[in-house]
Motif scaffolding. Structure first.
Motif, mmCIF file in Angstrom:
data_model
loop_
_atom_site.group_PDB
_atom_site.id
_atom_site.type_symbol
_atom_site.label_atom_id
_atom_site.label_comp_id
_atom_site.label_asym_id
_atom_site.label_seq_id
_atom_site.Cartn_x
_atom_site.Cartn_y
_atom_site.Cartn_z
ATOM 1 N N THR A 171 -7.576 3.541 -3.323
ATOM 2 C CA THR A 171 -7.442 4.227 -2.153
ATOM 3 C C THR A 171 -8.254 5.787 -2.078
ATOM 4 O O THR A 171 -6.827 6.051 -2.728
ATOM 5 C CB THR A 171 -6.729 3.519 -1.425
ATOM 6 O OG1 THR A 171 -6.700 2.321 -1.089
ATOM 7 C CG2 THR A 171 -6.676 3.678 0.451
ATOM 8 N N GLN A 195 -7.621 9.922 -0.527
ATOM 9 C CA GLN A 195 -7.971 10.428 1.113
ATOM 10 C C GLN A 195 -7.657 11.596 1.845
ATOM 11 O O GLN A 195 -8.420 11.969 0.289
ATOM 12 C CB GLN A 195 -5.848 10.904 1.376
ATOM 13 C CG GLN A 195 -5.341 11.162 2.749
ATOM 14 C CD GLN A 195 -3.695 11.567 1.904
ATOM 15 O OE1 GLN A 195 -3.354 11.012 1.273
ATOM 16 N NE2 GLN A 195 -3.764 12.944 2.101
ATOM 17 N N ILE A 222 -4.969 8.100 -3.323
ATOM 18 C CA ILE A 222 -3.224 7.685 -2.798
ATOM 19 C C ILE A 222 -2.492 7.059 -3.688
ATOM 20 O O ILE A 222 -1.660 7.523 -3.542
ATOM 21 C CB ILE A 222 -3.334 7.061 -1.439
ATOM 22 C CG1 ILE A 222 -4.416 7.548 -0.002
ATOM 23 C CG2 ILE A 222 -2.010 6.488 -1.194
ATOM 24 C CD1 ILE A 222 -4.700 6.857 0.959
#
Length: 96
Positions: free
Chosen positions: A45, A47, A86
């Motif tokens: 993931t 960011q 992340i």
């Protein structure tokens, strides 16, 4: 339309190549669904991070005004400068 021997051979060769490509693609899809081709399980993931600092952005705006519409200015950035993962990976792990 009259086909000569050489054009018939070329047509047959093209058809054979297309047939092999189609069969290869079909086999790859079947192997993928059968689980024979490993799929990367780890999903990361990311960011979003700012592209420019406040000072860089200010300078960029002034520079754009100075060149008006005669030139386009694009900051050269790496993908790693725009997003960062992340999850806890080493820097070399997420840049590769």
């Amino acid at each position: 339309m009259k086909l000569t021997l050489s054009s018939a051979i070329l047509l047959l060769l093209a058809f054979t190549i297309l047939l092999f490509l189609a069969l290869g693609a079909a086999m790859a899809v079947m192997l993928r669904f059968a689980g024979k081709i490993p799929v990367r399980k780890r999903e990361l993931t990311y960011q979003a991070v700012p592209l420019l600092t406040a000072a860089e952005h200010s300078f960029f705006c002034v520079l754009q005004q100075a060149v008006e519409r005669r030139y386009l200015i694009f900051p050269k950035v790496r993908l790693a400068d725009i997003i960062c993962p992340i999850s806890r990976l080493s820097r070399s792990g997420w840049q590769s």
